[in-house]
Design an enzyme around this catalytic site. Structure first.
Site, PDB file in Angstrom:
ATOM      1  N   CYS A   1       0.804  -1.224   0.000  1.00 26.15           N
ATOM      2  CA  CYS A   1       0.000   0.000   0.000  1.00 26.15           C
ATOM      3  C   CYS A   1       0.837   1.274   0.000  1.00 26.15           C
ATOM      4  O   CYS A   1       0.312   2.365  -0.220  1.00 26.15           O
ATOM      5  CB  CYS A   1      -0.932  -0.002   1.201  1.00 26.15           C
ATOM      6  SG  CYS A   1      -2.027  -1.435   1.259  1.00 26.15           S
TER       7      CYS A   1
ATOM      8  N   HIS B   1      -2.683   6.763   2.392  1.00 29.30           N
ATOM      9  CA  HIS B   1      -3.239   5.487   1.965  1.00 29.30           C
ATOM     10  C   HIS B   1      -4.628   5.359   2.551  1.00 29.30           C
ATOM     11  O   HIS B   1      -4.858   5.641   3.740  1.00 29.30           O
ATOM     12  CB  HIS B   1      -2.349   4.343   2.434  1.00 29.30           C
ATOM     13  CG  HIS B   1      -3.012   3.011   2.345  1.00 29.30           C
ATOM     14  ND1 HIS B   1      -3.638   2.569   1.201  1.00 29.30           N
ATOM     15  CD2 HIS B   1      -3.183   2.028   3.276  1.00 29.30           C
ATOM     16  CE1 HIS B   1      -4.152   1.380   1.422  1.00 29.30           C
ATOM     17  NE2 HIS B   1      -3.887   1.028   2.669  1.00 29.30           N
TER      18      HIS B   1
ATOM     19  N   ASN C   1     -10.460   0.107   0.258  1.00 31.36           N
ATOM     20  CA  ASN C   1      -8.997   0.137   0.295  1.00 31.36           C
ATOM     21  C   ASN C   1      -8.497  -0.500  -1.006  1.00 31.36           C
ATOM     22  O   ASN C   1      -8.665  -1.694  -1.225  1.00 31.36           O
ATOM     23  CB  ASN C   1      -8.524  -0.653   1.515  1.00 31.36           C
ATOM     24  CG  ASN C   1      -7.014  -0.763   1.629  1.00 31.36           C
ATOM     25  OD1 ASN C   1      -6.291  -0.617   0.654  1.00 31.36           O
ATOM     26  ND2 ASN C   1      -6.537  -1.046   2.830  1.00 31.36           N
TER      27      ASN C   1
END
Length: 315
Positions: A107, A241, A271
């Site tokens: 990520c 993120h 996500n």
């Protein structure tokens, strides 16, 4: 610098998942802040999404394939080993003889890749680079595990990065602050199928990752601001993120921003791993929510446990 993005057509709501998982929209929203997510079609690949986002960034910049000499793709979910996704993107867009490579910092990947492009341009090895963050997490999720599968979505975001005269010029990129905590690297894992590997499912120690993200990362983000000569209170935007809304809110508060626009695309996209920062920023720019020339903190963190952040000047 110019940004673009791509999301698959299929939009999946919490209600749709709840019916299969025995949970509810309220439970999912309270836990991670996700309301909807886009999921790729079965035959839609990481390279497909990366190419679409890169092409969008090129169009928005008014550039063509002949203007690009470097392609970097950050991803952790491709099944292909050779050729890499960057090479596939270059071929599909018709970019002739660029430098190409993929990197995996999970990520944090886009911030790592953006720094690599910045370093290449400053060193004179490139004049114009496409940087893509892309992941298809849906291929690696256990769709019976409500603690993980509700969190994620698929997508891609991209930036076209050009040579510029320092961070004061629109499109500038500040120094990267990056690192990791490998001793806790097994807190998040994602394995590929095969006789000697983990199952093709995502696993994380959610509580441990949450504690790390909310206690260790804000000072590092503030260091990225300091390296760029920016007071956190003067930030025009914060794009972390997109892990979940609770982590995003805690980081934004602890970084010390006052009036910054804080990206919360996780609510509508989930996500999206390496895609989350460029995807969220591209949407903010598309809606003109951050003024041109404003300093924006980009800050990635994830498996490894890796982190990377830099301040850019909003294009």
């Amino acid at each position: 610098m110019s940004f673009g993005h791509y999301q698959p057509v299929r939009l999946v709501t919490n209600d749709e998942l709840s019916a299969a998982l025995g949970t509810s929209d309220a439970w999912i929203t309270e836990r991670v802040g996700v309301r909807t997510r886009h999921l790729a079609a079965p035959g839609e690949s990481v390279a497909d999404m990366a190419t679409a986002a890169a092409g969008d960034a090129l169009r928005r910049a008014g550039r063509t394939a002949s203007d690009v000499d470097l392609v970097i793709v950050a991803t952790c979910t491709t099944f292909d080993r050779m050729p890499g996704v960057a090479a596939q993107v270059a071929e599909r867009l018709g970019i002739a003889e660029p430098g190409v490579f993929d990197l995996n910092a999970a990520c944090s990947g886009f911030s790592y890749a953006l720094a690599a492009a910045d370093h290449a341009i400053r060193a004179g090895a490139s004049q114009r680079a496409i940087v893509v963050g892309v992941d298809k997490m849906s291929d690696f999720l256990d769709w019976t595990d409500r603690s993980t599968c509700v969190i994620f979505g698929d997508g891609a975001g991209a930036a076209l990065v050009e040579a510029a005269d320092g961070i004061d010029r629109i499109g500038g990129i500040g120094p990267v602050v990056w690192g990791s905590n490998p001793a806790k690297g097994q807190s998040i894992t994602l394995g590929s199928p095969g006789p000697h590997s983990l199952p093709a499912t995502f696993r994380q120690e959610g509580a441990a990752v949450y504690r790390w993200a909310t206690t260790a990362l804000a000072p590092i983000a503030r260091k990225a601001c300091a390296q760029a000569g920016i007071d956190p209170g003067d930030l025009g935007g914060i794009v972390t993120h997109q892990a979940n809304t609770r982590i995003i809110a805690a980081l934004a508060r602890d970084i010390g921003a006052r009036d910054a626009v804080v990206a919360t695309d996780v609510a509508e996209s989930g996500n999206t791993s390496a895609a989350s920062i460029p995807l969220a920023l591209s949407k903010l720019l598309e809606r003109r929510e951050i003024p041109a020339g404003a300093p924006v903190l980009l800050f990635g963190f994830g498996a490894g446990l890796t982190y990377a952040g830099q301040v850019i000047t909003c294009p």
